[in-house]
Design a protein around this motif. Sequence first.
Motif, PDB file in Angstrom:
ATOM      1  N   ALA A   1      15.358   9.676  11.223  1.00  0.00           N
ATOM      2  CA  ALA A   1      13.931   9.549  11.552  1.00  0.00           C
ATOM      3  C   ALA A   1      13.610  10.312  12.836  1.00  0.00           C
ATOM      4  N   HIS A   2      14.508  10.217  13.810  1.00  0.00           N
ATOM      5  CA  HIS A   2      14.323  10.946  15.063  1.00  0.00           C
ATOM      6  C   HIS A   2      14.338  12.453  14.813  1.00  0.00           C
ATOM      7  N   ASN A   3      15.265  12.915  13.983  1.00  0.00           N
ATOM      8  CA  ASN A   3      15.315  14.344  13.662  1.00  0.00           C
ATOM      9  C   ASN A   3      14.032  14.794  12.967  1.00  0.00           C
ATOM     10  N   ALA A   4      13.477  13.947  12.110  1.00  0.00           N
ATOM     11  CA  ALA A   4      12.197  14.280  11.470  1.00  0.00           C
ATOM     12  C   ALA A   4      11.112  14.451  12.534  1.00  0.00           C
ATOM     13  N   GLN A   5      11.107  13.597  13.532  1.00  0.00           N
ATOM     14  CA  GLN A   5      10.118  13.701  14.614  1.00  0.00           C
ATOM     15  C   GLN A   5      10.301  14.981  15.419  1.00  0.00           C
TER      16      GLN A   5
ATOM     17  N   LEU B   1       8.887  17.707  13.348  1.00  0.00           N
ATOM     18  CA  LEU B   1       7.417  17.609  13.372  1.00  0.00           C
ATOM     19  C   LEU B   1       6.858  18.158  14.679  1.00  0.00           C
ATOM     20  N   ALA B   2       7.493  17.795  15.780  1.00  0.00           N
ATOM     21  CA  ALA B   2       7.030  18.264  17.095  1.00  0.00           C
ATOM     22  C   ALA B   2       7.126  19.781  17.188  1.00  0.00           C
ATOM     23  N   TYR B   3       8.249  20.340  16.749  1.00  0.00           N
ATOM     24  CA  TYR B   3       8.430  21.787  16.823  1.00  0.00           C
ATOM     25  C   TYR B   3       7.491  22.510  15.858  1.00  0.00           C
ATOM     26  N   ALA B   4       7.263  21.915  14.690  1.00  0.00           N
ATOM     27  CA  ALA B   4       6.326  22.514  13.728  1.00  0.00           C
ATOM     28  C   ALA B   4       4.918  22.528  14.307  1.00  0.00           C
TER      29      ALA B   4
ATOM     30  N   PHE C   1       7.944  26.192   7.699  1.00  0.00           N
ATOM     31  CA  PHE C   1       9.380  26.001   7.554  1.00  0.00           C
ATOM     32  C   PHE C   1       9.821  24.702   8.234  1.00  0.00           C
ATOM     33  N   LEU C   2       9.354  24.469   9.457  1.00  0.00           N
ATOM     34  CA  LEU C   2       9.743  23.275  10.212  1.00  0.00           C
ATOM     35  C   LEU C   2       9.128  22.005   9.633  1.00  0.00           C
TER      36      LEU C   2
ATOM     37  N   ASN D   1      10.176  16.874   6.509  1.00  0.00           N
ATOM     38  CA  ASN D   1      10.136  16.079   5.288  1.00  0.00           C
ATOM     39  C   ASN D   1      11.547  15.854   4.747  1.00  0.00           C
ATOM     40  N   GLU D   2      12.389  16.871   4.822  1.00  0.00           N
ATOM     41  CA  GLU D   2      13.777  16.741   4.374  1.00  0.00           C
ATOM     42  C   GLU D   2      14.507  15.676   5.193  1.00  0.00           C
ATOM     43  N   GLU D   3      14.269  15.639   6.503  1.00  0.00           N
ATOM     44  CA  GLU D   3      14.909  14.629   7.351  1.00  0.00           C
ATOM     45  C   GLU D   3      14.420  13.225   6.997  1.00  0.00           C
ATOM     46  N   ARG D   4      13.150  13.098   6.668  1.00  0.00           N
ATOM     47  CA  ARG D   4      12.639  11.788   6.223  1.00  0.00           C
ATOM     48  C   ARG D   4      13.310  11.377   4.915  1.00  0.00           C
ATOM     49  N   ASN D   5      13.536  12.334   4.030  1.00  0.00           N
ATOM     50  CA  ASN D   5      14.252  12.026   2.792  1.00  0.00           C
ATOM     51  C   ASN D   5      15.681  11.564   3.089  1.00  0.00           C
ATOM     52  N   HIS D   6      16.324  12.168   4.063  1.00  0.00           N
ATOM     53  CA  HIS D   6      17.666  11.730   4.456  1.00  0.00           C
ATOM     54  C   HIS D   6      17.618  10.296   4.970  1.00  0.00           C
TER      55      HIS D   6
END
Length: 183
Positions: free
Chosen positions: A22-26, A29-32, A46-47, A52-57
């Motif tokens: 979840a942290h990686n998804a954030q 998101l921040a970088y995107a 791309f980011l 979204n991929e990290e949220r799926n993980h």
Amino acid sequence: METNRLSPKIAQALNDQMTNEAHNAQIYLAYASWAADKGYDGISNFLFRHANEERNHMMKFLEYILKRGAKVVIASIPAPGPDPLSVNDCFEKVFQSEVENTTKIYAIVDLSMAEKDWATWNFIQWFVKEQTEEETLALDLLSKIKVAGGANAKNDALYQLDMELKNTPDDATLAQDVTVEKP
């Protein structure tokens, strides 16, 4: 009747990794959002896809914990940290984040082996391959940015990279998948 099939240590490690995803998804998101603000729509796209991929993980971990009869613990996630200083800095941070994530995945592999929890060991193998892919993708992007000038890349090179990332696949070719016919 007890239905939990995870030890307390493994349940904790899996819940911690769910939070880390979840942290990686954030972070993505921040970088995107940063990239979008700078006008890099391809990089941003791309980011966002990787967020979204990290949220799926994260959801894979949540579902696994539930299906093994253990308790899911939803914890707060840290802030993603400061915005990147450049496109180069952005992807250096992405790579660093992926390497840190790989280290955490490997710790779960070690723990599952030590406890002879073969179901968890089998589950986590998907993530081992996924992290190889994520690190390879980040390294490939860093190589392209390096050729473009790295931290000193000019706008025209960054524009080209931005256009390319809009359509770049979300996965990378792994060394184990390469053949003489298909390098």
